[in-house]
Design a protein around this motif. Structure first.
Motif, PDB file in Angstrom:
ATOM      1  N   ARG A 192      -3.098 -42.498 -63.365  1.00  0.00           N
ATOM      2  CA  ARG A 192      -4.407 -42.166 -62.504  1.00  0.00           C
ATOM      3  C   ARG A 192      -3.761 -41.556 -60.959  1.00  0.00           C
ATOM      4  NH1 ARG A 192      -8.743 -41.208 -64.241  1.00  0.00           N
ATOM      5  NH2 ARG A 192      -8.143 -41.514 -66.325  1.00  0.00           N
ATOM      6  N   ILE A 193      -2.323 -41.779 -60.564  1.00  0.00           N
ATOM      7  CA  ILE A 193      -1.751 -41.500 -59.304  1.00  0.00           C
ATOM      8  C   ILE A 193      -1.841 -39.738 -59.113  1.00  0.00           C
ATOM      9  CG2 ILE A 193      -0.013 -41.773 -57.928  1.00  0.00           C
ATOM     10  CD1 ILE A 193       0.760 -44.199 -59.459  1.00  0.00           C
ATOM     11  N   ALA A 194      -2.672 -39.490 -58.459  1.00  0.00           N
ATOM     12  CA  ALA A 194      -2.611 -38.006 -57.943  1.00  0.00           C
ATOM     13  C   ALA A 194      -1.468 -37.592 -57.250  1.00  0.00           C
ATOM     14  CB  ALA A 194      -3.674 -37.460 -57.647  1.00  0.00           C
ATOM     15  N   LEU A 195      -1.268 -38.371 -56.190  1.00  0.00           N
ATOM     16  CA  LEU A 195      -0.386 -38.030 -55.305  1.00  0.00           C
ATOM     17  C   LEU A 195       0.156 -39.369 -54.528  1.00  0.00           C
ATOM     18  CD1 LEU A 195       0.675 -35.537 -53.340  1.00  0.00           C
ATOM     19  CD2 LEU A 195      -1.137 -35.955 -51.903  1.00  0.00           C
ATOM     20  N   VAL A 196       1.335 -39.392 -53.944  1.00  0.00           N
ATOM     21  CA  VAL A 196       1.565 -40.545 -53.226  1.00  0.00           C
ATOM     22  C   VAL A 196       2.063 -39.891 -51.918  1.00  0.00           C
ATOM     23  CG1 VAL A 196       3.400 -42.412 -52.886  1.00  0.00           C
ATOM     24  CG2 VAL A 196       2.480 -41.986 -55.130  1.00  0.00           C
ATOM     25  N   GLU A 197       1.550 -40.476 -50.805  1.00  0.00           N
ATOM     26  CA  GLU A 197       1.868 -39.861 -49.381  1.00  0.00           C
ATOM     27  C   GLU A 197       2.789 -41.230 -48.739  1.00  0.00           C
ATOM     28  OE1 GLU A 197      -1.374 -38.929 -46.971  1.00  0.00           O
ATOM     29  OE2 GLU A 197      -2.584 -38.338 -48.863  1.00  0.00           O
ATOM     30  N   LEU A 198       3.885 -40.941 -48.386  1.00  0.00           N
ATOM     31  CA  LEU A 198       4.748 -41.885 -47.685  1.00  0.00           C
ATOM     32  C   LEU A 198       3.933 -42.402 -46.521  1.00  0.00           C
ATOM     33  CD1 LEU A 198       7.831 -42.575 -48.022  1.00  0.00           C
ATOM     34  CD2 LEU A 198       8.319 -41.232 -46.342  1.00  0.00           C
ATOM     35  N   HIS A 199       3.289 -41.728 -45.796  1.00  0.00           N
ATOM     36  CA  HIS A 199       2.299 -42.339 -44.786  1.00  0.00           C
ATOM     37  C   HIS A 199       1.279 -41.430 -44.262  1.00  0.00           C
ATOM     38  CE1 HIS A 199       0.902 -44.541 -41.257  1.00  0.00           C
ATOM     39  NE2 HIS A 199       1.447 -45.641 -41.773  1.00  0.00           N
ATOM     40  N   ASN A 200       0.120 -41.720 -43.902  1.00  0.00           N
ATOM     41  CA  ASN A 200      -0.930 -40.859 -43.396  1.00  0.00           C
ATOM     42  C   ASN A 200      -0.393 -40.464 -41.846  1.00  0.00           C
ATOM     43  OD1 ASN A 200      -3.727 -39.979 -43.149  1.00  0.00           O
ATOM     44  ND2 ASN A 200      -3.811 -41.227 -41.452  1.00  0.00           N
ATOM     45  N   GLU A 201      -0.860 -38.915 -41.889  1.00  0.00           N
ATOM     46  CA  GLU A 201      -0.435 -38.430 -40.401  1.00  0.00           C
ATOM     47  C   GLU A 201       0.704 -38.884 -39.621  1.00  0.00           C
ATOM     48  OE1 GLU A 201      -5.288 -37.312 -39.629  1.00  0.00           O
ATOM     49  OE2 GLU A 201      -4.151 -38.923 -38.400  1.00  0.00           O
ATOM     50  N   VAL A 202       1.957 -38.612 -40.411  1.00  0.00           N
ATOM     51  CA  VAL A 202       3.125 -39.074 -39.644  1.00  0.00           C
ATOM     52  C   VAL A 202       3.465 -38.734 -38.425  1.00  0.00           C
ATOM     53  CG1 VAL A 202       4.352 -39.275 -42.040  1.00  0.00           C
ATOM     54  CG2 VAL A 202       4.381 -37.097 -40.993  1.00  0.00           C
ATOM     55  N   ASP A 203       2.669 -37.686 -37.949  1.00  0.00           N
ATOM     56  CA  ASP A 203       2.972 -37.072 -36.350  1.00  0.00           C
ATOM     57  C   ASP A 203       2.005 -37.866 -35.650  1.00  0.00           C
ATOM     58  OD1 ASP A 203       0.820 -36.086 -38.014  1.00  0.00           O
ATOM     59  OD2 ASP A 203       0.731 -34.199 -36.892  1.00  0.00           O
ATOM     60  N   PHE A 204       1.065 -38.921 -36.038  1.00  0.00           N
ATOM     61  CA  PHE A 204       0.357 -39.651 -35.244  1.00  0.00           C
ATOM     62  C   PHE A 204       0.328 -40.993 -35.652  1.00  0.00           C
ATOM     63  CE2 PHE A 204      -1.928 -35.262 -34.861  1.00  0.00           C
ATOM     64  CZ  PHE A 204      -1.855 -35.209 -33.521  1.00  0.00           C
ATOM     65  N   SER A 205       1.452 -41.334 -36.061  1.00  0.00           N
ATOM     66  CA  SER A 205       1.809 -42.695 -36.324  1.00  0.00           C
ATOM     67  C   SER A 205       3.100 -43.427 -35.711  1.00  0.00           C
ATOM     68  CB  SER A 205       1.540 -42.854 -37.687  1.00  0.00           C
ATOM     69  OG  SER A 205       0.469 -42.485 -38.504  1.00  0.00           O
ATOM     70  N   ILE A 206       3.239 -44.521 -35.805  1.00  0.00           N
ATOM     71  CA  ILE A 206       4.295 -45.344 -35.015  1.00  0.00           C
ATOM     72  C   ILE A 206       5.441 -45.060 -35.890  1.00  0.00           C
ATOM     73  CG2 ILE A 206       4.857 -47.169 -33.875  1.00  0.00           C
ATOM     74  CD1 ILE A 206       2.039 -48.380 -34.060  1.00  0.00           C
ATOM     75  N   LEU A 207       6.028 -43.899 -36.045  1.00  0.00           N
ATOM     76  CA  LEU A 207       6.904 -43.492 -36.826  1.00  0.00           C
ATOM     77  C   LEU A 207       7.750 -42.374 -36.419  1.00  0.00           C
ATOM     78  CD1 LEU A 207       4.747 -43.132 -40.350  1.00  0.00           C
ATOM     79  CD2 LEU A 207       6.653 -44.970 -39.865  1.00  0.00           C
ATOM     80  N   PRO A 208       8.842 -42.307 -36.467  1.00  0.00           N
ATOM     81  CA  PRO A 208       9.817 -41.087 -36.056  1.00  0.00           C
ATOM     82  C   PRO A 208       9.290 -39.783 -36.511  1.00  0.00           C
ATOM     83  CG  PRO A 208      11.079 -42.810 -37.050  1.00  0.00           C
ATOM     84  CD  PRO A 208       9.857 -43.060 -37.394  1.00  0.00           C
ATOM     85  N   ALA A 209       9.725 -38.677 -36.120  1.00  0.00           N
ATOM     86  CA  ALA A 209       9.331 -37.313 -36.601  1.00  0.00           C
ATOM     87  C   ALA A 209       9.697 -37.536 -37.942  1.00  0.00           C
ATOM     88  CB  ALA A 209       9.978 -36.433 -35.608  1.00  0.00           C
ATOM     89  N   PRO A 210       8.863 -36.638 -38.800  1.00  0.00           N
ATOM     90  CA  PRO A 210       9.247 -36.766 -40.331  1.00  0.00           C
ATOM     91  C   PRO A 210      10.624 -36.233 -40.742  1.00  0.00           C
ATOM     92  CG  PRO A 210       7.660 -35.416 -39.822  1.00  0.00           C
ATOM     93  CD  PRO A 210       7.677 -35.981 -38.737  1.00  0.00           C
ATOM     94  N   GLU A 211      11.232 -35.264 -39.640  1.00  0.00           N
ATOM     95  CA  GLU A 211      12.491 -34.717 -40.028  1.00  0.00           C
ATOM     96  C   GLU A 211      13.613 -35.733 -39.794  1.00  0.00           C
ATOM     97  OE1 GLU A 211      10.786 -32.853 -36.049  1.00  0.00           O
ATOM     98  OE2 GLU A 211      10.285 -33.491 -38.147  1.00  0.00           O
ATOM     99  N   ASP A 212      13.308 -36.652 -38.849  1.00  0.00           N
ATOM    100  CA  ASP A 212      14.247 -37.797 -38.528  1.00  0.00           C
ATOM    101  C   ASP A 212      14.176 -39.064 -39.728  1.00  0.00           C
ATOM    102  OD1 ASP A 212      14.983 -36.391 -36.325  1.00  0.00           O
ATOM    103  OD2 ASP A 212      13.560 -37.265 -35.106  1.00  0.00           O
ATOM    104  N   GLY A 213      14.505 -38.561 -40.858  1.00  0.00           N
ATOM    105  CA  GLY A 213      14.634 -39.693 -42.039  1.00  0.00           C
ATOM    106  C   GLY A 213      13.542 -39.648 -42.905  1.00  0.00           C
ATOM    107  N   GLY A 214      12.155 -39.040 -42.457  1.00  0.00           N
ATOM    108  CA  GLY A 214      11.168 -39.236 -43.396  1.00  0.00           C
ATOM    109  C   GLY A 214      11.258 -38.439 -44.563  1.00  0.00           C
ATOM    110  N   ALA A 215      11.643 -36.926 -44.349  1.00  0.00           N
ATOM    111  CA  ALA A 215      11.785 -36.186 -45.515  1.00  0.00           C
ATOM    112  C   ALA A 215      12.663 -36.465 -46.547  1.00  0.00           C
ATOM    113  CB  ALA A 215      12.089 -34.696 -45.008  1.00  0.00           C
ATOM    114  N   ASP A 216      13.840 -37.101 -45.978  1.00  0.00           N
ATOM    115  CA  ASP A 216      15.044 -37.641 -46.799  1.00  0.00           C
ATOM    116  C   ASP A 216      14.657 -38.814 -47.998  1.00  0.00           C
ATOM    117  OD1 ASP A 216      17.083 -35.902 -45.636  1.00  0.00           O
ATOM    118  OD2 ASP A 216      17.752 -37.452 -44.260  1.00  0.00           O
TER     119      ASP A 216
END
Length: 434
Positions: A192-216
C-alpha cells in the motif's frame, strides 16, 4: 508551414512517457489527494475525518487513488519516549481565543477546534485497512518539523523532537521510518506504500539543508528497503538551478506554487512576517471584517505552539479576521497583469522538475500546488481562474511524464473546494486516462 530545417531546437520532443520506472504493483498514474495531518487533527465528532472508512470511500468515488498524509513517524516510532502520548493524543489545535472561537478558526489547515483524543497507532492502521478495501495507495510523509505537534494539547511531542540536535534530525527521521515500514509490513500493508518522504518540504522545515545529511539518510533508508520509493519533498525546488538538488532521491516529489497575484497582496499587507511594527497596516485594516478585534485584544497562541509551526501570529490574526469577500475582490481585480506570468511559472517549474527526474531516471510527482495559502473562505482557487491554473498544471505535468499529480492542495474534505465534486471527478478521470 515551412519544410525548411531551422535547427534542432525547433523539433518537438515527446516527453509524455514516465520520467522513471514505477514498481509494477503500484498504479500506472497517481491522482493524489492531500490529507496532510488533518486526517487526525480534524477527526472529532462531526469533523471531516471522523469516519475514516467513509472518507477513504468518498475519495475513491471521486477517482483518487493515492492519499498523501503526515504519518507522524517521530511520534509513533521515533524512540523518544512518546508511546503513551501517541496512543492517547489529545488534539487541541492552536487553542481557545479570547471572546470565543479558537486561533486559526478561519485559516486553512489550522481550523482545528480540537477537544478529542486519538490513538494514532490504531488510526494509522485503520487508514491502511480502509485504503486496502477501496483500492487506494498511501504516500507517507512527516510534517513534524513543520507544524504537526502544534495541534497537540501537550508540548511533549514538540519538546521531544526539538531537543534533538539539528544535525541529528535526518537520522532520527530515517530510523523512525525504518521502524514504521517494518511495522506496516508485518501488518500486511507494504504494497500500500506508494512513496515514503523523509520529511515534507525540507526547505521550509526546522531541518538542515537536505545536502547536509538528508540525502545520505535517504540513501541509507533506500538500501534498507530497495523495493520502495523513498525521497524527500521540496516546497520550492531550485527551478533555475536544479543541479543543487542532491543525488540519492528515489523520486522527485516537489511542489509547484505560483503565488503571483497572491504574493503581491501578501506583500502589501505584510501578513507572513512577524513582529512587524504597526501591524496591521492600513491596507490590511481596509480588508478586515467589521468585527475584527485589535491584535492586542486577540492575543496569540501559546508560545510553544508558534515555535512548533512555520506560520506566524500575524498570519493567524490576519486570516482569522480578514473579510474573505474583500480579499477575493482584490485578487480578482488585480489578477489580469499576473495571468500569463503565473501560467508560465507553473509550466516552467513543472517542466524543470520533470526534466530533473528524467535525468536521474526516477518517477516524478507534484504533491502540492498551485497558487498558495489563502484564508479558509477565500474562493480564488475554487473560482474559474484558480481551476484553470490547476488544470494547466495538471496537464503540463502529464505532458512531461509525471507519475502523479495533485488536483489542487485545497481539494480535500477539510476545504470548501471539496464541494466541487464534478470538477474533481472529471479531472481525475483525465489523469487516469493518460
Amino acid at each position: 508551414m515551412t519544410e525548411r530545417y531551422l535547427g534542432s531546437g525547433t523539433i518537438e520532443r515527446d516527453e509524455s512517457s514516465l520520467t522513471g520506472p514505477v514498481p509494477a504493483h503500484l498504479p500506472r498514474r497517481l491522482t493524489i489527494i492531500l490529507w496532510d495531518f488533518s486526517w487526525y487533527t480534524q477527526a472529532g465528532p462531526g469533523e471531516p475525518y471522523e469516519d475514516l472508512d467513509a472518507a477513504v470511500a468518498d475519495a475513491a468515488a471521486l477517482g483518487y487513488n493515492a492519499i498523501r498524509i503526515c504519518a507522524a513517524p517521530l511520534l509513533l516510532f521515533g524512540g523518544l519516549g512518546l508511546d503513551d502520548l501517541a496512543r492517547d493524543l489529545e488534539i487541541e489545535g492552536l487553542g481557545t481565543a479570547p471572546g470565543g472561537g479558537f486561533y486559526g478558526q478561519r485559516t486553512r489547515w489550522y481550523d482545528t477546534p480540537g477537544g478529542f483524543r486519538v490513538d494514532l497507532h490504531a488510526r494509522l492502521l485503520a487508514l491502511f485497512d480502509a485504503a486496502a478495501r477501496h483500492g487506494i495507495v498511501i504516500i507517507l510523509a512527516s510534517w513534524e518539523y513543520q507544524q504537526s505537534p502544534a495541534f497537540a494539547a501537550s508540548p511533549w511531542w514538540f519538546e521531544a523532537i526539538d531537543a534533538v540536535p539539528l544535525d541529528a534530525r535526518y537520522r532520527l527521521l530515517a530510523d523512525a521510518w525504518d521502524r514504521m515500514i517494518t511495522w506496516l509490513t508485518a501488518e500486511g500493508h507494504r504494497s500500500r506504500i506508494a512513496l515514503v518522504e523523509l520529511h515534507n518540504e525540507v526547505d521550509f522545515s526546522i531541518l538542515p539543508a537536505p545536502e547536509d545529511g538528508g540525502a545520505d539518510e535517504i540513501v541509507r533508508l533506500r538500501s534498507r528497503h530497495p523495493d520502495l520509493l523513498i525521497t524527500a519533498s521540496y516546497g520550492k525546488p531550485p527551478h533555475l538551478a536544479m543541479h543543487r538538488v542532491p543525488d540519492g532521491l528515489g523520486a522527485a516529489q516537489f511542489h509547484v506554487y505560483s503565488y503571483g497575484v497572491l504574493d503581491a497582496l501578501q506583500r502589501r499587507i505584510d501578513i507572513r512576517a512577524e513582529a512587524s511594527e504597526g501591524f496591521p497596516n492600513a491596507t490590511l485594516r481596509a480588508l478586515l471584517r467589521a468585527d475584527a478585534p485589535s491584535v492586542a485584544s486577540y492575543g496569540r497562541a501559546a508560545e510553544w505552539k508558534l515555535r512548533a509551526t512555520v506560520i506566524t501570529d500575524q498570519m493567524v490574526y490576519g486570516y482569522d479576521w480578514v473579510d474573505p469577500q474583500a480579499w477575493d475582490a482584490w485578487l480578482f481585480e488585480n489578477y489580469p497583469p499576473y495571468e500569463q506570468v503565473m501560467l508560465r511559472e507553473i509550466a516552467s517549474r513543472t517542466i524543470a522538475i520533470a526534466a530533473w527526474a528524467r535525468w536521474h531516471g526516477v518517477p516524478a510527482i507534484i504533491g502540492e500546488g498551485w497558487v498558495g495559502y489563502t484564508p479558509l473562505h477565500g474562493t480564488f482557487e475554487e473560482s474559474s481562474i484558480g481551476r484553470a491554473l490547476a488544470e494547466h498544471g495538471v496537464r503540463t505535468a502529464l505532458d512531461h511524464g509525471m507519475w502523479g499529480v495533485v488536483l489542487c492542495s485545497n481539494a480535500a474534505p477539510h476545504h470548501p473546494m471539496w464541494q466541487l465534486r464534478e470538477w474533481q471527478r472529471s479531472l481525475n478521470a483525465e489523469i487516469l486516462a493518460r
